[in-house]
Design a protein around this motif. Structure first.
Motif, PDB file in Angstrom:
ATOM      1  N   PHE A  28       0.829  -1.191   0.000  1.00  0.00           N
ATOM      2  CA  PHE A  28       0.000   0.000   0.000  1.00  0.00           C
ATOM      3  C   PHE A  28       0.873   1.255   0.000  1.00  0.00           C
ATOM      4  CE2 PHE A  28      -2.307   3.480   1.745  1.00  0.00           C
ATOM      5  CZ  PHE A  28      -3.472   3.419   1.004  1.00  0.00           C
ATOM      6  N   ARG A  29       1.920   1.221   0.845  1.00  0.00           N
ATOM      7  CA  ARG A  29       2.839   2.385   0.919  1.00  0.00           C
ATOM      8  C   ARG A  29       3.477   2.629  -0.450  1.00  0.00           C
ATOM      9  NH1 ARG A  29       7.852   3.569   1.035  1.00  0.00           N
ATOM     10  NH2 ARG A  29       8.522   1.403   0.922  1.00  0.00           N
ATOM     11  N   ARG A  30       3.952   1.513  -1.064  1.00  0.00           N
ATOM     12  CA  ARG A  30       4.601   1.645  -2.371  1.00  0.00           C
ATOM     13  C   ARG A  30       3.630   2.199  -3.402  1.00  0.00           C
ATOM     14  NH1 ARG A  30       6.678  -3.434  -2.363  1.00  0.00           N
ATOM     15  NH2 ARG A  30       5.397  -3.914  -4.188  1.00  0.00           N
ATOM     16  N   GLN A  31       2.425   1.653  -3.361  1.00  0.00           N
ATOM     17  CA  GLN A  31       1.428   2.076  -4.342  1.00  0.00           C
ATOM     18  C   GLN A  31       1.087   3.558  -4.150  1.00  0.00           C
ATOM     19  OE1 GLN A  31      -2.492   0.301  -4.099  1.00  0.00           O
ATOM     20  NE2 GLN A  31      -3.162   1.881  -5.488  1.00  0.00           N
ATOM     21  N   THR A  32       1.002   3.970  -2.892  1.00  0.00           N
ATOM     22  CA  THR A  32       0.654   5.362  -2.617  1.00  0.00           C
ATOM     23  C   THR A  32       1.763   6.291  -3.099  1.00  0.00           C
ATOM     24  OG1 THR A  32      -0.674   4.728  -0.739  1.00  0.00           O
ATOM     25  CG2 THR A  32       0.087   6.974  -0.755  1.00  0.00           C
ATOM     26  N   GLU A  33       3.019   5.852  -2.888  1.00  0.00           N
ATOM     27  CA  GLU A  33       4.126   6.748  -3.248  1.00  0.00           C
ATOM     28  C   GLU A  33       4.451   6.692  -4.741  1.00  0.00           C
ATOM     29  OE1 GLU A  33       7.322   5.711  -0.660  1.00  0.00           O
ATOM     30  OE2 GLU A  33       6.236   6.367   1.134  1.00  0.00           O
ATOM     31  N   MET A  34       4.412   5.459  -5.293  1.00  0.00           N
ATOM     32  CA  MET A  34       4.929   5.289  -6.653  1.00  0.00           C
ATOM     33  C   MET A  34       3.847   5.404  -7.733  1.00  0.00           C
ATOM     34  SD  MET A  34       8.007   4.543  -5.647  1.00  0.00           S
ATOM     35  CE  MET A  34       8.873   3.923  -7.085  1.00  0.00           C
ATOM     36  N   THR A  35       2.650   4.929  -7.397  1.00  0.00           N
ATOM     37  CA  THR A  35       1.649   4.849  -8.453  1.00  0.00           C
ATOM     38  C   THR A  35       1.116   6.223  -8.774  1.00  0.00           C
ATOM     39  OG1 THR A  35       1.023   2.742  -7.534  1.00  0.00           O
ATOM     40  CG2 THR A  35      -0.462   3.655  -9.131  1.00  0.00           C
ATOM     41  N   THR A 138     -12.700  25.488  -4.049  1.00  0.00           N
ATOM     42  CA  THR A 138     -13.382  25.253  -5.330  1.00  0.00           C
ATOM     43  C   THR A 138     -12.376  25.088  -6.465  1.00  0.00           C
ATOM     44  OG1 THR A 138     -13.517  27.636  -5.477  1.00  0.00           O
ATOM     45  CG2 THR A 138     -15.487  26.483  -4.718  1.00  0.00           C
ATOM     46  N   ASP A 139     -11.094  24.919  -6.145  1.00  0.00           N
ATOM     47  CA  ASP A 139     -10.106  24.951  -7.239  1.00  0.00           C
ATOM     48  C   ASP A 139      -9.818  23.591  -7.865  1.00  0.00           C
ATOM     49  OD1 ASP A 139      -8.762  23.746  -5.248  1.00  0.00           O
ATOM     50  OD2 ASP A 139      -7.046  25.110  -5.217  1.00  0.00           O
ATOM     51  N   GLN A 140     -10.737  22.615  -7.683  1.00  0.00           N
ATOM     52  CA  GLN A 140     -10.602  21.338  -8.409  1.00  0.00           C
ATOM     53  C   GLN A 140      -9.315  20.582  -8.127  1.00  0.00           C
ATOM     54  OE1 GLN A 140     -12.611  20.019 -11.493  1.00  0.00           O
ATOM     55  NE2 GLN A 140     -14.054  20.870 -10.059  1.00  0.00           N
ATOM     56  N   SER A 141      -8.704  20.814  -6.945  1.00  0.00           N
ATOM     57  CA  SER A 141      -7.418  20.141  -6.722  1.00  0.00           C
ATOM     58  C   SER A 141      -7.506  19.058  -5.651  1.00  0.00           C
ATOM     59  CB  SER A 141      -6.362  21.175  -6.321  1.00  0.00           C
ATOM     60  OG  SER A 141      -6.728  21.718  -5.058  1.00  0.00           O
ATOM     61  N   VAL A 142      -8.718  18.832  -5.086  1.00  0.00           N
ATOM     62  CA  VAL A 142      -8.833  17.861  -3.995  1.00  0.00           C
ATOM     63  C   VAL A 142      -9.296  16.513  -4.526  1.00  0.00           C
ATOM     64  CG1 VAL A 142     -10.081  17.321  -1.846  1.00  0.00           C
ATOM     65  CG2 VAL A 142      -9.270  19.635  -2.255  1.00  0.00           C
ATOM     66  N   GLY A 143      -8.695  15.438  -3.987  1.00  0.00           N
ATOM     67  CA  GLY A 143      -9.105  14.086  -4.357  1.00  0.00           C
ATOM     68  C   GLY A 143      -9.186  13.213  -3.107  1.00  0.00           C
ATOM     69  N   VAL A 144      -9.649  11.983  -3.301  1.00  0.00           N
ATOM     70  CA  VAL A 144      -9.730  11.057  -2.162  1.00  0.00           C
ATOM     71  C   VAL A 144      -9.279   9.681  -2.649  1.00  0.00           C
ATOM     72  CG1 VAL A 144     -12.164  10.397  -2.574  1.00  0.00           C
ATOM     73  CG2 VAL A 144     -11.222  10.245  -0.257  1.00  0.00           C
ATOM     74  N   GLN A 145      -8.566   8.947  -1.800  1.00  0.00           N
ATOM     75  CA  GLN A 145      -8.172   7.586  -2.199  1.00  0.00           C
ATOM     76  C   GLN A 145      -8.344   6.639  -1.019  1.00  0.00           C
ATOM     77  OE1 GLN A 145      -3.810   8.053  -3.001  1.00  0.00           O
ATOM     78  NE2 GLN A 145      -3.629   6.561  -1.367  1.00  0.00           N
ATOM     79  N   LEU A 146      -8.416   5.368  -1.338  1.00  0.00           N
ATOM     80  CA  LEU A 146      -8.523   4.360  -0.277  1.00  0.00           C
ATOM     81  C   LEU A 146      -7.254   4.379   0.553  1.00  0.00           C
ATOM     82  CD1 LEU A 146     -10.079   1.375  -2.220  1.00  0.00           C
ATOM     83  CD2 LEU A 146     -11.151   2.632  -0.367  1.00  0.00           C
ATOM     84  N   PHE A 147      -7.403   4.081   1.829  1.00  0.00           N
ATOM     85  CA  PHE A 147      -6.260   4.069   2.728  1.00  0.00           C
ATOM     86  C   PHE A 147      -6.095   2.658   3.273  1.00  0.00           C
ATOM     87  CE2 PHE A 147      -4.027   5.512   6.705  1.00  0.00           C
ATOM     88  CZ  PHE A 147      -2.944   6.064   6.046  1.00  0.00           C
ATOM     89  N   PHE A 148      -4.935   2.376   3.825  1.00  0.00           N
ATOM     90  CA  PHE A 148      -4.687   1.032   4.362  1.00  0.00           C
ATOM     91  C   PHE A 148      -5.646   0.737   5.520  1.00  0.00           C
ATOM     92  CE2 PHE A 148      -2.306  -1.742   7.328  1.00  0.00           C
ATOM     93  CZ  PHE A 148      -2.337  -2.875   6.537  1.00  0.00           C
ATOM     94  N   ASP A 149      -6.255  -0.443   5.498  1.00  0.00           N
ATOM     95  CA  ASP A 149      -7.290  -0.766   6.483  1.00  0.00           C
ATOM     96  C   ASP A 149      -6.692  -1.400   7.748  1.00  0.00           C
ATOM     97  OD1 ASP A 149      -9.548  -1.321   7.843  1.00  0.00           O
ATOM     98  OD2 ASP A 149     -10.506  -2.493   6.281  1.00  0.00           O
ATOM     99  N   GLU A 150      -6.203  -0.523   8.609  1.00  0.00           N
ATOM    100  CA  GLU A 150      -5.554  -0.965   9.852  1.00  0.00           C
ATOM    101  C   GLU A 150      -6.569  -1.640  10.790  1.00  0.00           C
ATOM    102  OE1 GLU A 150      -1.904  -0.998  11.691  1.00  0.00           O
ATOM    103  OE2 GLU A 150      -2.118   0.684  10.315  1.00  0.00           O
ATOM    104  N   THR A 151      -7.786  -1.079  10.846  1.00  0.00           N
ATOM    105  CA  THR A 151      -8.788  -1.535  11.825  1.00  0.00           C
ATOM    106  C   THR A 151      -9.142  -3.004  11.666  1.00  0.00           C
ATOM    107  OG1 THR A 151      -9.695   0.646  11.455  1.00  0.00           O
ATOM    108  CG2 THR A 151     -10.948  -0.793  12.903  1.00  0.00           C
TER     109      THR A 151
END
Length: 635
Positions: A28-35, A138-151
């Protein structure tokens, strides 16, 4: 039969689960940083750019924010209730040329949790301290992604620790029983009659009612496992006031909950459904909580508490007294509403991990039903088992296994499920459902012989199902030689372009034989399956571009094998992708996936594949021979 000590075996599992945890976290870390962001969006793991809507407190007093996806609406995403997410801002990368699409992502320092998703709208629970104004730019720069499911992992580790430490209680008894070949205890009574069920379904319900400890309902494709399970739950509720029903995925929990509600049973669903419609929402905990007569009063008190907090006259003694009295009044109301909701419900339904919800603290159940038990890690099954005195498992260990990312953990046995363990140790508690109501006999026969010792037979009404006269129910269309698979992207998988085009052509030719009017009148539906996700997206793009298929868009769905779990279609077309000189078939050698793929079709199954590559494996060689034989017998 020798048995290792359950405690040692469970400790070993805990170790394997740790390997899986670190492997997934690292990936997940690799994917978040590299992808790159584009890739994350294509995989369905990110939405960008977002339109951020209003924020509000939901009925459970959690701060939530509404977000909308504005791009790539045709990509199936992986966001669902309970999954953790992280917000980011994307800025053009100054180190890259200005026309480059490369962006630097800056992550916000908090995580959220999906409360529910409906199409391109999602509601996310965020901490009270979340910087909402910054998100709502409102500047169209915000996104959301899945995070590692620690719980989920923490909950599973906790469940394993509990079961390892259990002594002189019901959980310790069940643990030792499941790991040995000792006989499970049963009640004795004459079988009950259920004339609307077939003999093996009737036997399964009786076995469930007779079991004091454990029973397994083994349901091959199309054999009415859900029908049987609903009947067993319905009958159990004539003897017990309340049961707990769990499954691995939200989708499976939705499915069984809906069927129970149709039977007139009061279900309380902990967590939100994957399909957001009024029927599904009406039995969720959140909706019921809001509909309670005392809710308006509770809401008003909570609102006052929030307003007082924002004014913060903290040194004023009276302020503190008032605050404390409001808080205790709110708690009192909350307890009362919960007692009402849980008191009325006959079935409490949640995912396995969801059974750790604090709402269930202190609750005990006579019976726990676990549906799709063959898809769940053993550790996850122990989460709800601690609340129950007997366990009924339903599923099919010859279909999809649990998803495991770490190869070493998989090879060392993390994939072995509790259901498999019980089936091995206690064959006498298993009932195999033997009549299937989905497929033409020729389609079912191969699966029955290979996976179920030939014990599964077709119900008379589906035996000769078909669309065209004199049609062969199963065909293998050979991919032209010398056109191979391609590998795209490091983690993105394989495609076979020529095979994808051939898949679309094959479907169009078959449609031409049936005729447009008939397809539309009878709503003949089609599933196109590929084991590889990249091929699925390629096929979706080709269908979108093809004007001939336009009238049938809503009748054709394309997905991976996992995406078709539990579903069926009139026509199924499978694109196998693999084509190489070395006979390499990768994860196609997990035959349980293939069992799922070939048993989705009611009347017609078409397999596209390079038989030279695939026939290096005995299963595919036999399948190819079986299909060829069918064709010969036809003419």
């Amino acid at each position: 039969m020798t048995h290792t000590s359950p405690i040692l075996e469970l400790q070993r599992q805990r170790m394997l689960l740790e390997i899986e945890y670190y492997a997934e976290k690292e990936a997940f870390r690799r994917q978040t940083e590299m992808t790159g962001l584009e890739r994350k969006m294509k995989r369905g793991d990110a939405w960008f750019p977002l339109r951020v809507g209003k924020s509000f407190y939901n009925s459970l007093n959690q701060l939530t924010i509404e977000v909308f996806r504005t791009a790539d609406a045709d990509i199936e995403h992986n966001f669902e209730f309970g999954r953790p997410v992280i917000f980011f801002k994307a800025q053009p990368d100054s180190a890259q040329p200005s026309e480059s699409k490369h962006r630097q992502l800056h992550y916000f320092q908090f995580t959220g949790q999906v409360s529910y998703v409906d199409g391109d709208r999602m509601v996310v629970v965020v901490p009270d301290s979340a910087p909402l104004l910054e998100l709502q730019t409102t500047d169209q720069s915000v996104g959301v992604q899945l995070f590692f499911d620690e719980t989920s992992y923490k909950t599973m580790f906790d469940a394993l620790d509990r079961v390892i430490a259990a002594k002189n209680n019901r959980m310790a008894y069940l643990r030792d029983l499941f790991y040995s070949s000792a006989k499970a205890a049963t009640f004795r009574f004459d079988p009950m009659r259920f004339p609307w069920l077939n003999p093996t379904q009737e036997k399964a319900v009786n076995e469930v009612l007779r079991s004091k400890d454990v029973a397994v309902v083994h349901g091959p494709p199309g054999t009415g496992k859900t029908t049987t399970l609903v009947e067993a739950i319905h009958e159990t509720l004539r003897r017990e006031s309340q049961v707990l029903v769990c499954a691995q995925s939200n989708m499976a929990v939705d499915w069984i909950s809906e069927k129970l509600v149709d039977r007139g049973i009061n279900v309380l669903r902990i967590g939100n459904p994957t399909r957001v419609n009024d029927k599904m929402l009406s039995f969720t905990y959140e909706r019921r909580f809001e509909d309670h007569p005392d809710y308006a009063q509770l809401w008003a008190i909570r609102k006052t508490i929030r307003e007082m907090r924002s004014r913060k006259k903290s040194r004023d003694e009276r302020f503190h007294q008032k605050m404390e009295s409001l808080k205790s009044r709110a708690t009192e109301l909350e307890i009362r509403i919960n007692a009402d909701l849980f008191g009325q419900a006959r079935v409490i339904a949640s995912t396995l991990v969801g059974a750790a919800n604090r709402l269930l603290d202190g609750q005990k159940f006579g019976t726990l039903f676990i549906d799709e038990a063959a898809q769940a890690l053993e550790a996850a099954c122990w989460i709800p088992i601690r609340r129950a005195s007997r366990v009924i498992l339903a599923g099919d260990h010859c279909q999809l296994p649990p998803t495991i990312k770490s190869l070493p953990a998989l090879k060392a046995g993390l994939g072995k499920t509790l259901m498999e363990r019980i089936v091995e140790n206690k064959p006498e508690v298993v009932t195999l459902l033997q009549v299937q109501y989905r497929m033409n006999e020729a389609i079912m026969q191969f699966s029955s012989e290979w996976f179920y010792d030939g014990k599964v037979v077709s119900a008379p009404q589906v035996r000769h199902r078909g669309i065209l006269d004199y049609d062969t129910p199963m065909e293998w269309i050979a991919t032209p030689e010398g056109i191979g698979e391609e590998f795209i992207g490091e983690t993105f998988g394989r495609i076979n372009r020529k095979e994808a085009e051939l898949t679309i052509d094959t479907l169009k030719n078959y449609f031409a034989k049936i005729g447009k009017q008939r397809i539309l009148d009878e709503q003949i539906d089609v599933g196109i399956i590929s084991p590889y996700r990249a091929q699925v997206q390629l096929l979706r793009r080709l269908i979108k571009k093809d004007s001939t298929l336009k009238p049938y868009r809503n009748l054709v769905s394309v997905n991976t094998v996992d995406g078709f779990q539990g579903q069926e279609r009139d026509i199924i077309v499978i694109s196998m992708v693999r084509s190489n000189d070395d006979g390499e078939i990768g994860f196609l050698s997990d035959l349980r996936r293939m069992n799922v793929a070939i048993t989705r079709a009611r009347m017609k199954l078409m397999i596209l594949g390079d038989e030279r590559t695939l026939a290096s494996h005995k299963f595919y060689r036999k399948l190819y021979e079986y299909v060829s034989q069918l064709k010969e017998n036809k003419f």
